[in-house]
Design a protein around this motif. Structure first.
Motif, PDB file in Angstrom:
ATOM      1  N   PHE A 137       0.821  -1.208   0.000  1.00 22.28           N
ATOM      2  CA  PHE A 137       0.000   0.000   0.000  1.00 22.28           C
ATOM      3  C   PHE A 137       0.858   1.262   0.000  1.00 22.28           C
ATOM      4  O   PHE A 137       0.470   2.281  -0.556  1.00 22.28           O
ATOM      5  N   ILE A 138       2.026   1.168   0.610  1.00 21.07           N
ATOM      6  CA  ILE A 138       2.938   2.314   0.541  1.00 21.07           C
ATOM      7  C   ILE A 138       3.354   2.531  -0.911  1.00 21.07           C
ATOM      8  O   ILE A 138       3.389   3.652  -1.404  1.00 21.07           O
ATOM      9  N   GLY A 139       3.629   1.435  -1.577  1.00 23.09           N
ATOM     10  CA  GLY A 139       3.977   1.529  -2.993  1.00 23.09           C
ATOM     11  C   GLY A 139       2.861   2.145  -3.814  1.00 23.09           C
ATOM     12  O   GLY A 139       3.086   2.818  -4.810  1.00 23.09           O
ATOM     13  N   LEU A 140       1.641   1.923  -3.353  1.00 25.39           N
ATOM     14  CA  LEU A 140       0.468   2.423  -4.076  1.00 25.39           C
ATOM     15  C   LEU A 140       0.408   3.948  -4.096  1.00 25.39           C
ATOM     16  O   LEU A 140      -0.048   4.553  -5.055  1.00 25.39           O
ATOM     17  N   VAL A 141       0.884   4.550  -3.034  1.00 23.04           N
ATOM     18  CA  VAL A 141       0.879   6.004  -2.965  1.00 23.04           C
ATOM     19  C   VAL A 141       1.771   6.580  -4.064  1.00 23.04           C
ATOM     20  O   VAL A 141       1.389   7.486  -4.798  1.00 23.04           O
ATOM     21  N   GLU A 142       2.929   5.985  -4.170  1.00 22.83           N
ATOM     22  CA  GLU A 142       3.869   6.368  -5.223  1.00 22.83           C
ATOM     23  C   GLU A 142       3.257   6.156  -6.595  1.00 22.83           C
ATOM     24  O   GLU A 142       3.368   6.965  -7.489  1.00 22.83           O
ATOM     25  N   TYR A 143       2.632   5.020  -6.699  1.00 25.04           N
ATOM     26  CA  TYR A 143       2.120   4.543  -7.971  1.00 25.04           C
ATOM     27  C   TYR A 143       1.080   5.477  -8.565  1.00 25.04           C
ATOM     28  O   TYR A 143       0.980   5.632  -9.765  1.00 25.04           O
ATOM     29  N   ASP A 144       0.329   6.147  -7.711  1.00 23.78           N
ATOM     30  CA  ASP A 144      -0.635   7.108  -8.208  1.00 23.78           C
ATOM     31  C   ASP A 144       0.050   8.302  -8.860  1.00 23.78           C
ATOM     32  O   ASP A 144      -0.520   8.944  -9.720  1.00 23.78           O
ATOM     33  N   ARG A 145       1.255   8.573  -8.427  1.00 26.82           N
ATOM     34  CA  ARG A 145       1.964   9.727  -8.993  1.00 26.82           C
ATOM     35  C   ARG A 145       2.606   9.386 -10.327  1.00 26.82           C
ATOM     36  O   ARG A 145       2.674  10.207 -11.207  1.00 26.82           O
ATOM     37  N   THR A 146       3.066   8.165 -10.422  1.00 27.33           N
ATOM     38  CA  THR A 146       3.614   7.737 -11.710  1.00 27.33           C
ATOM     39  C   THR A 146       2.451   7.342 -12.602  1.00 27.33           C
ATOM     40  O   THR A 146       1.951   6.244 -12.523  1.00 27.33           O
TER      41      THR A 146
END
Length: 224
Positions: A137-146
């Motif tokens: 889920f932490i990765g998901l935060v990043e993923y929304d930006r990319t």
DNA sequence: GCATTAACAGCCG
DNA sequence: CGGCTGTTAATGC
């Protein structure tokens, strides 16, 4: 109720259980089919079962206030989820939608708590799983930006081959480009292009109705 | 403009 | 045949 053999077959975490625990557990599980497009539960529903994927593909998703749907996780055979809602006895905070005909195992809440109270192996599994989900889920935060499509597809695939969540998974998965698109939040066309790009990078192989991972690390770190 | 949806022909099981 | 794929055309934000 399912057999002990069946339990071992569908739940990798059960390999850490002793005979008594297996016996107790198998009595608290039933299987159920979920047709393509059907919801196993809606956000706000009570679903008093801990759930395991036996076959098919589903997505865990929420709808934001603006009405946009965001996928929180892709689920495939071997995935067990919902422990948060069961432990806290609260309504589901996400939708569970079958992207293709799927089959799930439903564990009674009482059985879940029995394991929670009695099995060290089960608790170890739970902690490992929580830990991994948090990372995801932490990765998901990043993923929304990319916003880049290949990155989104790469991440979605990396989810489905997470070695902690799916220790028994091999490198191949039956999933269509349409379904991957639904996980990544992309149209089929974009997914198609992204897959071809990832293929030329040597990260995966694209077959008809499926993919084969060549470099999980490459996919997990793609776009960073 | 860009991305998504629609539409369609080819193809493989 | 039916479902999946790859491409192009239309449509919507």
């Amino acid at each position: 109720m399912i057999s002990a053999e069946r339990l071992r077959q569908i739940a990798f975490w059960a390999h850490g259980l002793n005979e008594t625990e297996i016996e107790q557990t198998r009595r608290g599980i039933v299987e159920k089919d979920v047709a393509k497009g059907a919801y196993l539960c809606h956000r706000g529903d009570r679903l008093d079962f801990w759930t395991g994927m036996i076959g098919g593909v589903m997505k865990m998703a929420t709808v934001s206030k603006s009405g946009k749907s965001a996928t929180l996780a892709g689920l495939r055979a071997g995935s067990w989820f919902g422990e948060g809602s069961v432990l806290k006895s609260e309504p589901r905070r996400y939708d569970l939608i079958a992207l293709r005909d799927s089959r799930v195992a439903l564990m009674e809440r009482a059985t879940f708590f029995w394991l929670y109270d009695n099995s060290v192996a089960f608790n170890r599994f739970l902690i490992r799983q929580f830990n991994e989900r948090i990372s995801q889920f932490i990765g998901l935060v990043e993923y929304d930006r990319t916003l880049d499509a290949p990155s989104r597809v790469a991440r979605s695939i990396a989810w489905l081959f997470n070695p902690v969540l799916y220790p028994t998974a091999d490198t191949h998965l039956e999933i269509t480009q349409e379904e991957l698109g639904q996980l990544a939040g992309l149209s089929r066309q974009h997914t198609n292009e992204a897959l071809k790009l990832l293929e030329t990078r040597g990260l995966l192989g694209v077959e008809r109705g499926g993919i084969t991972v060549r470099s999980l690390a490459g996919l997990a770190n793609y776009g960073e």
